[in-house]
Motif scaffolding. Structure first.
Motif, PDB file in Angstrom:
ATOM      1  N   ILE A  36       1.867   8.676   5.516  1.00 39.66           N
ATOM      2  CA  ILE A  36       1.333   8.008   6.720  1.00 39.66           C
ATOM      3  C   ILE A  36       1.767   6.537   6.762  1.00 39.66           C
ATOM      4  O   ILE A  36       2.259   6.052   7.778  1.00 39.66           O
ATOM      5  N   THR A  37       1.589   5.836   5.621  1.00 43.64           N
ATOM      6  CA  THR A  37       1.969   4.412   5.615  1.00 43.64           C
ATOM      7  C   THR A  37       3.489   4.263   5.743  1.00 43.64           C
ATOM      8  O   THR A  37       3.965   3.310   6.355  1.00 43.64           O
ATOM      9  N   ILE A  41       0.835  -1.218   0.000  1.00 49.09           N
ATOM     10  CA  ILE A  41       0.000   0.000   0.000  1.00 49.09           C
ATOM     11  C   ILE A  41       0.867   1.264   0.000  1.00 49.09           C
ATOM     12  O   ILE A  41       0.422   2.307  -0.473  1.00 49.09           O
ATOM     13  N   LEU A  80      -7.206   3.498 -10.201  1.00 52.21           N
ATOM     14  CA  LEU A  80      -8.138   4.226  -9.334  1.00 52.21           C
ATOM     15  C   LEU A  80      -7.985   5.720  -9.571  1.00 52.21           C
ATOM     16  O   LEU A  80      -8.984   6.444  -9.711  1.00 52.21           O
ATOM     17  N   LEU A 130      -1.209   9.537   1.996  1.00 50.91           N
ATOM     18  CA  LEU A 130      -1.197   8.104   2.308  1.00 50.91           C
ATOM     19  C   LEU A 130       0.225   7.542   2.253  1.00 50.91           C
ATOM     20  O   LEU A 130       0.605   6.706   3.086  1.00 50.91           O
ATOM     21  N   PRO A 185      -6.637  17.135  -5.876  1.00 55.26           N
ATOM     22  CA  PRO A 185      -7.070  16.555  -4.599  1.00 55.26           C
ATOM     23  C   PRO A 185      -6.675  15.082  -4.457  1.00 55.26           C
ATOM     24  O   PRO A 185      -6.281  14.643  -3.366  1.00 55.26           O
ATOM     25  N   PHE A 186      -6.758  14.343  -5.564  1.00 54.20           N
ATOM     26  CA  PHE A 186      -6.387  12.920  -5.506  1.00 54.20           C
ATOM     27  C   PHE A 186      -4.885  12.768  -5.269  1.00 54.20           C
ATOM     28  O   PHE A 186      -4.453  11.909  -4.499  1.00 54.20           O
ATOM     29  N   TYR A 193      -3.854   1.144  -7.966  1.00 50.90           N
ATOM     30  CA  TYR A 193      -3.847   2.529  -7.484  1.00 50.90           C
ATOM     31  C   TYR A 193      -3.843   3.505  -8.683  1.00 50.90           C
ATOM     32  O   TYR A 193      -4.527   4.521  -8.655  1.00 50.90           O
ATOM     33  N   VAL A 225      -4.185  13.326  -1.620  1.00 48.20           N
ATOM     34  CA  VAL A 225      -4.575  12.189  -0.781  1.00 48.20           C
ATOM     35  C   VAL A 225      -3.565  11.045  -0.912  1.00 48.20           C
ATOM     36  O   VAL A 225      -3.136  10.454   0.084  1.00 48.20           O
ATOM     37  N   PHE A 226      -3.146  10.743  -2.152  1.00 52.12           N
ATOM     38  CA  PHE A 226      -2.167   9.664  -2.344  1.00 52.12           C
ATOM     39  C   PHE A 226      -0.831  10.019  -1.670  1.00 52.12           C
ATOM     40  O   PHE A 226      -0.178   9.150  -1.094  1.00 52.12           O
TER      41      PHE A 226
END
Lengths: 47, 237
Positions: free
Chosen positions: B107-108, B57, B210, B104, B96-97, B207, B100-101
């Motif tokens: 964070i991951t 991820i 998406l 992520l 915006p996408f 991903y 967010v990616f």
């Protein structure tokens, strides 16, 4: 499938959880935005 | 370039994306489903144990974030050079996408860093340049929202996006150019164990698909919103 992640589960599950929430969130945001825009345009075109 | 301009027409884009979107949406669901299944069947890594699951991820989020920025940069170039209005819509829709990616990825990565490095964060070249990518997305969106005149906003945001492109090779090669806690490139060099490669590539594809699906849907939404705005202005006049 192996869901027993041992002591590292405390890091792995939150990472998967945050990813799932974020990806589902942006998908819902996009779909709701599209639905609203389509409905608004249809309403205007009917007038 | 002619084919690009043919589909840069909003009407043609709506027709093309109407066909493509269901295909990319189904392909996204398939890739993420298969990738997750394969990911949870791999054996633990001999060094990293079960934290290797974060690979499936973390890396895809990073790749999707960079793809989103690349998309914005290409749209910005098309906007500045050819001034096509759809490229402005497309660039703005991707931001915006991308943010967010990127979030992520950070964070991951932090949740992977703690058990492996003993810390959630270090100010090394890879992590810092990736944080800068997040700020570039925020700055790009902020410029669009801060300037009322859409033509001026698009130009300012496009210039920022093109200046920020320099950060992409820095992210990529930071692990080679500087001493860093972050591991080096392992896919192209073939260092990754084959058992982890298939789920990783499938998740990366998932991903990216998406992002492409949501990007197309967002562009379609903005086109409809503009049509609605034009109709409202006409009826008010």
């Amino acid at each position: 499938m192996n869901f027993d992640l041992g002591p590292y589960g405390v890091y792995i599950w939150p990472a998967y959880g945050v990813s799932a929430v974020a990806l589902i969130g942006i998908t819902l945001w996009s779909v709701i935005g599209w639905t609203k825009a389509r409905a608004a345009l249809a309403k205007l075109e009917q007038k | 370039m002619n084919w690009l301009f043919r589909y840069a027409n909003p009407h043609n884009f709506m027709r093309l994306s109407n066909v493509l979107l269901p295909i990319t949406a189904v392909a996204t669901a398939l890739c993420l489903g298969v990738g997750l299944y394969l990911g949870f069947t791999v054996p633990p890594d001999y060094q990293q144990g079960s934290t290797v699951l974060l690979l499936f991820i973390h890396v895809p989020a990073d790749v999707a974030a960079e793809a989103a920025y690349g998309a914005i940069a290409i749209c910005s170039l098309l906007s500045l050079v050819w001034r096509h209005p759809l490229s402005d819509i497309a660039g703005r829709a991707a931001a915006p996408f991308g943010a967010v990616f990127t979030a992520l990825g950070l964070i991951t990565g932090a949740l992977w860093g703690k058990p492996m490095w003993g810390t959630y964060w270090v100010w090394d070249a890879r992590l810092t340049s990736f944080l800068l990518l997040l700020f570039l997305f925020f700055g790009y969106m902020a410029l669009w929202n801060a300037i009322e005149d859409e033509v001026r906003a698009a130009r300012a945001a496009a210039i920022l996006a093109l200046v920020g492109v320099v950060n992409i090779p820095i992210i990529k090669f930071s692990v080679d150019w500087w001493s860093t806690l972050h591991q080096g490139e392992s896919i192209v060099s073939g260092k990754i164990a084959p058992v982890y490669l298939a789920p990783l590539l499938i998740m990366m594809l998932g991903y990216i698909l998406l992002f492409v699906s949501l990007w197309m849907l967002r562009i379609r939404t903005v086109i409809l919103e503009r049509r609605a705005r034009t109709l409202m202005q006409r009826s008010a006049a």
